[in-house]
Design a protein around this motif. Structure first.
Motif, PDB file in Angstrom:
ATOM      1  N   ARG A 216       0.840  -1.188   0.000  1.00 25.25           N
ATOM      2  CA  ARG A 216       0.000   0.000   0.000  1.00 25.25           C
ATOM      3  C   ARG A 216       0.879   1.243   0.000  1.00 25.25           C
ATOM      4  NH1 ARG A 216      -3.398  -0.793   5.231  1.00 25.25           N
ATOM      5  NH2 ARG A 216      -3.401  -2.875   4.336  1.00 25.25           N
ATOM      6  N   GLY A 217       0.258   2.365  -0.255  1.00 27.04           N
ATOM      7  CA  GLY A 217       1.019   3.605  -0.377  1.00 27.04           C
ATOM      8  C   GLY A 217       1.569   4.071   0.956  1.00 27.04           C
TER       9      GLY A 217
ATOM     10  N   TYR B  30       0.321  10.346  -6.629  1.00 25.90           N
ATOM     11  CA  TYR B  30       0.188   9.166  -7.480  1.00 25.90           C
ATOM     12  C   TYR B  30       1.207   9.231  -8.616  1.00 25.90           C
ATOM     13  CZ  TYR B  30      -2.620  12.174 -10.632  1.00 25.90           C
ATOM     14  OH  TYR B  30      -3.062  13.182 -11.472  1.00 25.90           O
TER      15      TYR B  30
ATOM     16  N   LYS C  42      -7.650   0.193  -3.975  1.00 28.35           N
ATOM     17  CA  LYS C  42      -7.333   1.494  -3.408  1.00 28.35           C
ATOM     18  C   LYS C  42      -6.058   2.104  -3.975  1.00 28.35           C
ATOM     19  CE  LYS C  42      -6.987   0.692   0.916  1.00 28.35           C
ATOM     20  NZ  LYS C  42      -6.749   0.968   2.342  1.00 28.35           N
ATOM     21  N   ASN C  43      -5.212   1.292  -4.601  1.00 32.85           N
ATOM     22  CA  ASN C  43      -3.969   1.813  -5.134  1.00 32.85           C
ATOM     23  C   ASN C  43      -3.940   1.935  -6.651  1.00 32.85           C
ATOM     24  OD1 ASN C  43      -2.639  -0.089  -2.552  1.00 32.85           O
ATOM     25  ND2 ASN C  43      -2.351   2.111  -2.643  1.00 32.85           N
TER      26      ASN C  43
ATOM     27  N   TRP D  65      -1.036   4.805 -10.162  1.00 37.25           N
ATOM     28  CA  TRP D  65      -0.740   4.118  -8.907  1.00 37.25           C
ATOM     29  C   TRP D  65      -0.899   5.134  -7.783  1.00 37.25           C
ATOM     30  CZ3 TRP D  65      -0.477  -0.600  -7.090  1.00 37.25           C
ATOM     31  CH2 TRP D  65       0.049  -0.780  -5.809  1.00 37.25           C
ATOM     32  N   ASN D  66      -1.983   4.973  -7.003  1.00 35.60           N
ATOM     33  CA  ASN D  66      -2.335   5.931  -5.968  1.00 35.60           C
ATOM     34  C   ASN D  66      -1.666   5.553  -4.651  1.00 35.60           C
ATOM     35  OD1 ASN D  66      -4.523   7.207  -7.687  1.00 35.60           O
ATOM     36  ND2 ASN D  66      -5.304   5.117  -7.527  1.00 35.60           N
ATOM     37  N   PHE D  67      -1.082   6.529  -3.990  1.00 34.98           N
ATOM     38  CA  PHE D  67      -0.460   6.294  -2.696  1.00 34.98           C
ATOM     39  C   PHE D  67      -1.374   6.682  -1.549  1.00 34.98           C
ATOM     40  CE2 PHE D  67       3.136   6.647  -5.543  1.00 34.98           C
ATOM     41  CZ  PHE D  67       3.901   5.570  -5.146  1.00 34.98           C
TER      42      PHE D  67
ATOM     43  N   ASP E 100      -5.503   6.713   0.442  1.00 36.38           N
ATOM     44  CA  ASP E 100      -6.433   5.779   1.056  1.00 36.38           C
ATOM     45  C   ASP E 100      -7.789   5.650   0.378  1.00 36.38           C
ATOM     46  OD1 ASP E 100      -4.568   5.223   2.991  1.00 36.38           O
ATOM     47  OD2 ASP E 100      -5.242   6.859   4.286  1.00 36.38           O
TER      48      ASP E 100
ATOM     49  N   ASP F  35     -10.916   4.529  -1.473  1.00 37.26           N
ATOM     50  CA  ASP F  35     -11.186   3.217  -2.064  1.00 37.26           C
ATOM     51  C   ASP F  35     -12.691   3.056  -2.163  1.00 37.26           C
ATOM     52  OD1 ASP F  35     -11.128   0.707  -3.012  1.00 37.26           O
ATOM     53  OD2 ASP F  35     -10.283  -0.240  -1.233  1.00 37.26           O
TER      54      ASP F  35
END
Length: 289
Positions: A40-41, A48, A216-217, A265-267, A269, A271
């Motif tokens: 996870r991020g 991102y 979420k990522n 690619w999201n760092f 939360d 979701d």
């Protein structure tokens, strides 16, 4: 007397066992072991990374060459081919509806071509030339997007970008035919080649598309973009047989209709599609009397 001691000892043991059992019933169960750490991020809630690939239908508004202009010539028969591109970027999501990013992309060489017709006073006849070369570009843009709401993990968006493009024309050839001393004179051919020429200028874009949140990522994107790349030019054109040179060939107002797929690619939360987080379970307290 001995019987009384035995009875008292048995009663004490029974009472102690009852107390221990009651204490065991009242004690909470130990918490379950922690879940393994998932990927996870860790950078921050809004950052991102992105990557995109696509194909662009490019076009050139007009060609220009000073010698053709000087002799009253004109261009005709433009040809352009599609360009394939790939890019990367980094961005920041401020909230659920606004985000920005900076991107860099390389657009692979696509073939361009055009022909001209002019009167050549030195040969006292008409001349035609056919130019063929390759156009490639590097583009850096600062983009801003408005996300228009999320339904079933699908988020439509619109956006705009501004930046700079460096356009390059390479491998240009100029194949010509001269009709000297018309209508009775001979016909001869000419050949010119040009070195690579580059030109940088303003680039801008308008975008629309659809994002799908896989988890979420990871967010996948499918989008359309109108991209204006500015101008390009070749190097000096040199005659392959004579010690003559001609001015560069210029391509004016290059634009492209791009269709691309990409990923973010999201760092953070957010979701929208994940199942609700499990609630830690604690056994109910049971009292025994």
């Amino acid at each position: 007397m001995g019987s009384l001691k035995i009875l008292a000892l048995a009663g004490a043991m029974a009472f102690g066992g009852s107390v221990v059992a009651s204490a065991a019933d009242l004690a909470p169960l130990l918490p379950p072991p922690p879940e393994p750490v998932a990927l996870r991020g860790t950078i921050g809630s809004g950052w991102y990374l992105r990557g995109d690939v696509g194909v662009g239908v490019q076009s050139i508004d007009k060609f220009y060459q000073e010698d053709v202009q000087a002799f009253g010539g004109q261009f005709f028969g433009k040809t352009e081919e599609t360009a394939f591109f790939g890019g990367v970027g980094i961005g920041y999501r401020f909230n659920n509806w606004f985000r920005v990013d900076g991107t860099w992309e390389y657009r692979g060489a696509s073939q361009i071509g055009v022909s001209d017709k002019l009167f050549n006073p030195f040969a006292n006849g008409n001349q035609t030339n056919t130019y063929k070369g390759n156009l490639s570009s590097m583009v850096a843009l600062f983009n801003a997007y408005v996300d228009l709401g999320t339904w079933n993990c699908l988020t439509p968006y619109i956006g705009a970008g501004i930046g700079v493009a460096q356009n390059r024309i390479s491998g240009l050839t100029d194949q010509g035919i001269v009709f000297a001393n018309e209508p009775f004179g001979p016909v001869s051919s000419t050949l010119g080649t040009a070195g690579t020429g580059t030109k940088s200028g303003l680039a801008w874009a308008l975008m629309a598309g659809l994002g799908y949140e896989v988890n979420k990522n990871l967010t996948l994107e499918l989008g359309y973009r109108y991209l204006n790349l500015g101008d390009a030019q070749s190097g000096i054109i040199r005659n392959a047989f004579l010690s003559e040179t001609a001015r560069p060939l210029k391509a004016k107002d290059i634009d492209s209709h791009d269709f691309r797929i990409g990923m973010r690619w999201n760092f953070g939360d957010p979701d929208c599609c994940a199942a609700p987080a499990p609630i830690a379970y604690q056994a109910p307290v049971v009292r025994k009397y």
